[in-house]
Design an enzyme around this catalytic site. Sequence first.
Site, PDB file in Angstrom:
ATOM      1  N   HIS A  96      32.512  40.214  48.330  1.00 16.99           N
ATOM      2  CA  HIS A  96      32.052  41.608  48.304  1.00 16.99           C
ATOM      3  C   HIS A  96      32.443  42.314  47.005  1.00 16.99           C
ATOM      4  O   HIS A  96      31.857  43.333  46.664  1.00 16.99           O
ATOM      5  CB  HIS A  96      32.478  42.378  49.569  1.00 16.99           C
ATOM      6  CG  HIS A  96      33.885  42.891  49.614  1.00 16.99           C
ATOM      7  ND1 HIS A  96      34.895  42.264  50.319  1.00 16.99           N
ATOM      8  CD2 HIS A  96      34.457  43.996  49.073  1.00 16.99           C
ATOM      9  CE1 HIS A  96      36.004  42.966  50.201  1.00 16.99           C
ATOM     10  NE2 HIS A  96      35.779  44.012  49.459  1.00 16.99           N
ATOM     11  N   ASP A 123      34.950  35.232  52.362  1.00 17.74           N
ATOM     12  CA  ASP A 123      34.749  36.310  51.392  1.00 17.74           C
ATOM     13  C   ASP A 123      35.351  35.984  50.014  1.00 17.74           C
ATOM     14  O   ASP A 123      36.355  36.574  49.616  1.00 17.74           O
ATOM     15  CB  ASP A 123      35.365  37.596  51.963  1.00 17.74           C
ATOM     16  CG  ASP A 123      34.803  38.853  51.308  1.00 17.74           C
ATOM     17  OD1 ASP A 123      34.159  38.728  50.250  1.00 17.74           O
ATOM     18  OD2 ASP A 123      35.011  39.949  51.857  1.00 17.74           O
ATOM     19  N   SER A 174      41.342  44.340  47.761  1.00 16.29           N
ATOM     20  CA  SER A 174      40.401  43.253  48.001  1.00 16.29           C
ATOM     21  C   SER A 174      40.403  42.306  46.820  1.00 16.29           C
ATOM     22  O   SER A 174      40.338  42.732  45.674  1.00 16.29           O
ATOM     23  CB  SER A 174      39.002  43.796  48.213  1.00 16.29           C
ATOM     24  OG  SER A 174      38.841  44.108  49.558  1.00 16.29           O
TER      25      SER A 174
END
Length: 752
Positions: free
Chosen positions: A119, A255, A687
């Site tokens: 992402h 991810d 992240s």
Amino acid sequence: MTSKIVKLLEIQTIYILFRIFEQNYIQIKIQIMFKKITILSLMFIVLINSYLRADEGMWIPLLLQKYNIEDMQKKGFKLTAEDIYSINQASMKDAVMIFDGGCTAELISDKGLIITNHHCGFSQIQDHSSLENDYLTDGFWAASHDEELPNKGLTVTFLVRMEDVTAQVLAGVADDGEESVRQAAIDKNIEKIKEEAVKGTHYQAKVKAFFYGNQYFLFVQEEFLDVRFVGAPPSAIGKFGGDTDNWMWPRHTGDFSLFRIYADKDNKPAEYSENNVPFTPKKHFTISMKGTQPGDFTMVFGYPGNTEEYLTSYAVDMIQTKINPYRIEIRQTSIDLMLADMEKSPAVRIQYADKHASVSNAWKKWIGENNGLKRLDAVNVKKQREATLTQWINQDETRKQKYAYILPEFEKIYADYAQYSFAEEYFYEAIWRMESVKMATRMRYLVEKGSEFKPEDVEKIRTSAKNFFKDYNLETDKKIFKALLSLYVTNVDKRFQPEFSTFVKSKYLDLSDPKKLDAYVDFYFEKTFFLHEDQLMKFFDTYAKADYKKLENAPAYQFYTNFMNMYVAQIMPVVKSYDQKIANLNRFYMRALMEADSAKIFYPDANFTLRVTYGKVADYEPKDGIKYKHYTTVDGIIEKDNPDIYDYRVPQRLKDLYAAKDYGDYAENGELHTCFIATNHTTGGNSGSPVLNANGELIGVNFDRCWEGTMSDIMYDPAQCRNISLDIRYALFLIDKFAGASYLLDEMIIVK
Ligand code: ARG
Ligand code: ASP
């Protein structure tokens, strides 16, 4: 030293004691009671302090030696503070970087290979995707350096060194006084510090405030400008579970994506060039295949963006009761309308996939945040904290003079500020984010150029408009516009609404009447020619001197400028002036908190600077009777598999590998782990951060948090706050077995 759990326990103790006192009908003067309770709870704190430490906190790498390393080692960490941050030797900080200005990434080879989240690389992956080469759908793996794809504008930024510059920043600056004057003096000092820090180098410098301006740090950074796309799994893996599973555990998202840093022949940052070569780093992470057991030490090293752990009860109450519920309602409304159209049309699904993802990401977080704040009774917890602080202040005359005004002042300010803050949020969420309004802001560029425009100006807006139309569906926008405008007219005070009569024809004027609203919306979308691609392109073809007036007269433009003017006149100045007052109060409030609790080691709120958070792998109980394991496996992906649900379509290749149990060396006791959870205190920006074990080896890549713990930006709860990481072995399995790109593993150091 202590942290939120201690605070929570302290408050719980007060509660329990209150109840005991009440039950026993002991009549006691409130003053005396408070004193007793404080003594009791203080004793209790001292007692629990020695063995109970929550894993809360985002710590400053430079200060680990001073504050944290002993505790880290007690919890299992085997290395030293110098191994994490050092300016004398290669250390972990040399392997961690800001990715694309908002995420974190880390080096996993000596040839500049980095890993971050899918992402986080999403917009680059999307940029390279076309119908012929749909990397979003199919994934992408460069077979050699030649196939690695350059990305315009993508940068990664390393920390070279940091330094406490509080004294220099505050030199000659009055402690109190007009906040804007103070800030100007601070900014001047900061400019000087930055200039000196990077003189004669290719580095950049930043100075950031910590603890609401009670401390300042300088960050010297090195930015690399040639970062190429190396590989990513298909979205059906990298975004598996999509928005359905977002912010949730159990999770099965693969991810991650891979990029490579390129440098010039001297290993220095350089703009993209064919002559650039893979960057040779000082340090990269070794990858561990050992996996995770509950209780294992974990550390996350990255760039948390923003937290607000020291807010007062007034601020938390405002967020919880006056801001979040409306934000949630507004976004819920647009998500429902978007989804309905996306379900009806595959074209709209693609057009709105990214918009839907970004609208729903914060929407879902705020819901989780509010649930968590309610469960923790956060406002009352804060109130109790404030009562204790007030007591401490009142014990001493000097303290009283310095601090007694703060909390009453906060109360007064928030009583009035809340309505402005509400109006600002509402304006931002309901009006500013509307697609037709965003299009009007593009047109403003040409309106401002007026008749003096150059042909390039028109071409620039034409290109930007084409981009807009690629992902635009007027019918969807129209439905959302109508619904949000109706919400605005109903929920926002008349003072914060523009004078509709100046731009809405009298026949539509009462927008609270659904029929008139309908008619106005029809008119708005029909007559705003710049929302129709064919009309706008024709208009640009013959664009001439006075044509900007036609843009200005379009209903969407009128709507936009009138709302904007109202915002600038009615909301912005008041919010700004309150923000300054609050900033001033916060500075002293923070100081009082720290002084009152001088034995405690405070951590500063996240501000997108490099931080260490450490904790342990741990399961949790989201609700009574339910316990979530600390890891998930590929079995869960197959369980979720459903070709009818977009978020749960499992690629055939993965199903085949699963059926054959062809997991290579990447499984543990026959299970292929996908994700795991731990108690690391993380937030947005973390992240892509490396998740490291006790030996400083990479065991995972951080990408999310569990829903029950999303209030951790305001109040951390050791029982329910968990960060979610991709198990690095799943990434290796995908690269090797799924994608057949094992040559990439050859450049990594992988230990069993
Ligand atoms: N919740 C994660 C974060 O805040 C992941 C967001 C990306 N995924 C999504 N489905 N929108 O960034
Ligand atoms: N998903 C977030 C990010 O993109 C991480 C988080 O909020 O926990 O940084």
